[in-house]
Motif scaffolding. Structure first.
Motif, PDB file in Angstrom:
ATOM      1  N   CYS A   1      28.327  46.847  40.171  1.00 51.62           N
ATOM      2  CA  CYS A   1      28.455  46.092  38.923  1.00 51.62           C
ATOM      3  C   CYS A   1      29.098  46.960  37.852  1.00 51.62           C
ATOM      4  CB  CYS A   1      27.096  45.587  38.450  1.00 51.62           C
ATOM      5  SG  CYS A   1      26.340  44.340  39.511  1.00 51.62           S
ATOM      6  N   GLN A   2      28.678  48.215  37.780  1.00 52.99           N
ATOM      7  CA  GLN A   2      29.285  49.130  36.817  1.00 52.99           C
ATOM      8  C   GLN A   2      30.780  49.289  37.065  1.00 52.99           C
ATOM      9  OE1 GLN A   2      27.999  50.440  34.023  1.00 52.99           O
ATOM     10  NE2 GLN A   2      26.294  49.096  34.524  1.00 52.99           N
ATOM     11  N   ALA A   3      31.175  49.325  38.328  1.00 50.94           N
ATOM     12  CA  ALA A   3      32.595  49.432  38.673  1.00 50.94           C
ATOM     13  C   ALA A   3      33.356  48.195  38.202  1.00 50.94           C
ATOM     14  CB  ALA A   3      32.765  49.630  40.176  1.00 50.94           C
ATOM     15  N   ALA A   4      32.752  47.026  38.334  1.00 50.52           N
ATOM     16  CA  ALA A   4      33.397  45.788  37.880  1.00 50.52           C
ATOM     17  C   ALA A   4      33.535  45.775  36.357  1.00 50.52           C
ATOM     18  CB  ALA A   4      32.613  44.567  38.361  1.00 50.52           C
ATOM     19  N   PHE A   5      32.475  46.165  35.654  1.00 47.62           N
ATOM     20  CA  PHE A   5      32.543  46.254  34.191  1.00 47.62           C
ATOM     21  C   PHE A   5      33.650  47.224  33.768  1.00 47.62           C
ATOM     22  CE2 PHE A   5      27.773  45.295  34.211  1.00 47.62           C
ATOM     23  CZ  PHE A   5      27.924  43.990  33.781  1.00 47.62           C
ATOM     24  N   LYS A   6      33.705  48.372  34.427  1.00 49.40           N
ATOM     25  CA  LYS A   6      34.687  49.403  34.098  1.00 49.40           C
ATOM     26  C   LYS A   6      36.113  48.913  34.370  1.00 49.40           C
ATOM     27  CE  LYS A   6      35.699  54.279  34.852  1.00 49.40           C
ATOM     28  NZ  LYS A   6      35.293  55.513  35.517  1.00 49.40           N
ATOM     29  N   TYR A   7      36.297  48.197  35.481  1.00 45.32           N
ATOM     30  CA  TYR A   7      37.617  47.675  35.818  1.00 45.32           C
ATOM     31  C   TYR A   7      38.108  46.728  34.716  1.00 45.32           C
ATOM     32  CZ  TYR A   7      41.382  45.212  38.114  1.00 45.32           C
ATOM     33  OH  TYR A   7      42.608  44.656  38.388  1.00 45.32           O
ATOM     34  N   ALA A   8      37.249  45.827  34.262  1.00 41.85           N
ATOM     35  CA  ALA A   8      37.635  44.893  33.199  1.00 41.85           C
ATOM     36  C   ALA A   8      37.991  45.643  31.921  1.00 41.85           C
ATOM     37  CB  ALA A   8      36.520  43.893  32.941  1.00 41.85           C
ATOM     38  N   GLU A   9      37.226  46.663  31.626  1.00 43.91           N
ATOM     39  CA  GLU A   9      37.490  47.459  30.428  1.00 43.91           C
ATOM     40  C   GLU A   9      38.814  48.218  30.551  1.00 43.91           C
ATOM     41  OE1 GLU A   9      35.491  51.308  28.393  1.00 43.91           O
ATOM     42  OE2 GLU A   9      34.124  49.647  28.826  1.00 43.91           O
ATOM     43  N   GLN A  10      39.060  48.821  31.696  1.00 40.00           N
ATOM     44  CA  GLN A  10      40.288  49.595  31.902  1.00 40.00           C
ATOM     45  C   GLN A  10      41.535  48.715  31.880  1.00 40.00           C
ATOM     46  OE1 GLN A  10      39.394  51.527  35.620  1.00 40.00           O
ATOM     47  NE2 GLN A  10      38.699  53.401  34.607  1.00 40.00           N
ATOM     48  N   THR A  11      41.456  47.537  32.475  1.00 35.18           N
ATOM     49  CA  THR A  11      42.628  46.659  32.552  1.00 35.18           C
ATOM     50  C   THR A  11      42.773  45.781  31.318  1.00 35.18           C
ATOM     51  OG1 THR A  11      41.416  44.895  33.696  1.00 35.18           O
ATOM     52  CG2 THR A  11      42.531  46.580  35.077  1.00 35.18           C
ATOM     53  N   ASP A  12      41.703  45.629  30.558  1.00 30.00           N
ATOM     54  CA  ASP A  12      41.707  44.790  29.361  1.00 30.00           C
ATOM     55  C   ASP A  12      42.133  43.354  29.692  1.00 30.00           C
ATOM     56  OD1 ASP A  12      40.951  44.759  26.717  1.00 30.00           O
ATOM     57  OD2 ASP A  12      42.958  45.162  25.956  1.00 30.00           O
ATOM     58  N   CYS A  13      41.735  42.880  30.863  1.00 31.42           N
ATOM     59  CA  CYS A  13      42.103  41.518  31.282  1.00 31.42           C
ATOM     60  C   CYS A  13      41.223  40.457  30.628  1.00 31.42           C
ATOM     61  CB  CYS A  13      42.079  41.386  32.802  1.00 31.42           C
ATOM     62  SG  CYS A  13      40.477  41.700  33.572  1.00 31.42           S
ATOM     63  N   VAL A  14      40.013  40.830  30.208  1.00 33.99           N
ATOM     64  CA  VAL A  14      39.109  39.902  29.522  1.00 33.99           C
ATOM     65  C   VAL A  14      39.136  40.251  28.037  1.00 33.99           C
ATOM     66  CG1 VAL A  14      36.718  39.127  29.266  1.00 33.99           C
ATOM     67  CG2 VAL A  14      37.608  39.692  31.542  1.00 33.99           C
ATOM     68  N   LEU A  15      39.581  39.306  27.233  1.00 32.63           N
ATOM     69  CA  LEU A  15      39.636  39.531  25.790  1.00 32.63           C
ATOM     70  C   LEU A  15      38.301  39.196  25.132  1.00 32.63           C
ATOM     71  CD1 LEU A  15      43.200  38.107  25.107  1.00 32.63           C
ATOM     72  CD2 LEU A  15      42.523  40.477  25.598  1.00 32.63           C
ATOM     73  N   SER A  16      37.663  38.125  25.610  1.00 37.26           N
ATOM     74  CA  SER A  16      36.334  37.752  25.135  1.00 37.26           C
ATOM     75  C   SER A  16      35.742  36.739  26.111  1.00 37.26           C
ATOM     76  CB  SER A  16      36.385  37.157  23.727  1.00 37.26           C
ATOM     77  OG  SER A  16      37.083  35.940  23.721  1.00 37.26           O
ATOM     78  N   TYR A  17      34.441  36.508  25.981  1.00 42.70           N
ATOM     79  CA  TYR A  17      33.783  35.509  26.825  1.00 42.70           C
ATOM     80  C   TYR A  17      32.553  34.987  26.118  1.00 42.70           C
ATOM     81  CZ  TYR A  17      30.541  39.224  28.148  1.00 42.70           C
ATOM     82  OH  TYR A  17      29.616  40.227  28.121  1.00 42.70           O
ATOM     83  N   GLU A  18      32.120  33.816  26.539  1.00 44.64           N
ATOM     84  CA  GLU A  18      30.880  33.238  26.036  1.00 44.64           C
ATOM     85  C   GLU A  18      30.151  32.573  27.186  1.00 44.64           C
ATOM     86  OE1 GLU A  18      32.346  28.966  24.330  1.00 44.64           O
ATOM     87  OE2 GLU A  18      32.820  30.731  23.106  1.00 44.64           O
ATOM     88  N   ARG A  19      28.830  32.655  27.146  1.00 47.31           N
ATOM     89  CA  ARG A  19      27.991  32.069  28.189  1.00 47.31           C
ATOM     90  C   ARG A  19      27.240  30.867  27.648  1.00 47.31           C
ATOM     91  NH1 ARG A  19      25.932  37.224  28.312  1.00 47.31           N
ATOM     92  NH2 ARG A  19      26.968  38.544  29.807  1.00 47.31           N
ATOM     93  N   SER A  20      27.120  29.857  28.474  1.00 46.91           N
ATOM     94  CA  SER A  20      26.269  28.704  28.194  1.00 46.91           C
ATOM     95  C   SER A  20      25.454  28.434  29.447  1.00 46.91           C
ATOM     96  CB  SER A  20      27.114  27.461  27.875  1.00 46.91           C
ATOM     97  OG  SER A  20      27.918  27.681  26.747  1.00 46.91           O
ATOM     98  N   PHE A  21      24.283  27.868  29.269  1.00 44.16           N
ATOM     99  CA  PHE A  21      23.397  27.601  30.395  1.00 44.16           C
ATOM    100  C   PHE A  21      23.108  26.115  30.490  1.00 44.16           C
ATOM    101  CE2 PHE A  21      22.814  31.921  29.129  1.00 44.16           C
ATOM    102  CZ  PHE A  21      22.818  32.593  30.324  1.00 44.16           C
ATOM    103  N   PHE A  22      23.099  25.634  31.725  1.00 47.54           N
ATOM    104  CA  PHE A  22      22.914  24.217  31.980  1.00 47.54           C
ATOM    105  C   PHE A  22      21.883  24.006  33.075  1.00 47.54           C
ATOM    106  CE2 PHE A  22      27.117  24.855  30.312  1.00 47.54           C
ATOM    107  CZ  PHE A  22      27.237  23.858  29.366  1.00 47.54           C
ATOM    108  N   ARG A  23      21.257  22.851  33.022  1.00 47.21           N
ATOM    109  CA  ARG A  23      20.321  22.420  34.064  1.00 47.21           C
ATOM    110  C   ARG A  23      20.996  21.277  34.802  1.00 47.21           C
ATOM    111  NH1 ARG A  23      16.841  18.218  34.072  1.00 47.21           N
ATOM    112  NH2 ARG A  23      17.219  17.888  31.837  1.00 47.21           N
ATOM    113  N   PRO A  24      21.371  21.497  36.057  1.00 45.86           N
ATOM    114  CA  PRO A  24      22.099  20.444  36.767  1.00 45.86           C
ATOM    115  C   PRO A  24      21.202  19.288  37.207  1.00 45.86           C
ATOM    116  CG  PRO A  24      21.720  22.303  38.224  1.00 45.86           C
ATOM    117  CD  PRO A  24      21.216  22.698  36.862  1.00 45.86           C
ATOM    118  N   ILE A  25      21.822  18.143  37.314  1.00 43.17           N
ATOM    119  CA  ILE A  25      21.180  16.980  37.942  1.00 43.17           C
ATOM    120  C   ILE A  25      21.924  16.776  39.248  1.00 43.17           C
ATOM    121  CG2 ILE A  25      20.733  14.505  37.783  1.00 43.17           C
ATOM    122  CD1 ILE A  25      20.796  14.867  34.718  1.00 43.17           C
TER     123      ILE A  25
END
Length: 105
Positions: free
Chosen positions: A75-99
């Protein structure tokens, strides 16, 4: 069950990098007990929005994943990869309960 919807603002010039980042996370979510429903890359419309959906049995299970992922090497490697490549500018999370069709009242 709780489903997490992540909306990413990505650099449209770094779609290849974001796709690599996404492919890193799919097995990691599953390793921590979640079910990944995939990442969705831009096609028509906005070229800088990507989505991800994954579920955990409960919000408590999701929170456990979040806490444990901080110390996980992959997981740390994935976080670091995103930081190094700067491919993610921002993100937001929402949570849902499926039917689901199998749900009863």
């Amino acid at each position: 069950m709780i489903t997490c919807h992540v909306r990413y603002v990505i650099d449209p010039k770094k779609i290849v990098e974001f796709e690599r980042y996404a492919r890193m996370w799919i097995p990691l979510v599953e390793q921590f007990g979640g079910q990944h429903h995939g990442y969705f890359l831009p096609s028509e419309g906005a070229n800088n929005i990507a989505l991800a959906l994954f579920s955990f049995p409960s919000l408590a299970d999701y929170e456990k994943y979040r806490l444990e992922s901080v110390n996980d090497e992959a997981c740390q490697a994935a976080f670091k990869y995103a930081e190094q490549t700067d491919c993610v500018l921002s993100y937001e999370r929402s949570f849902f309960r499926p039917i689901l069709s199998s749900d009863t009242q």
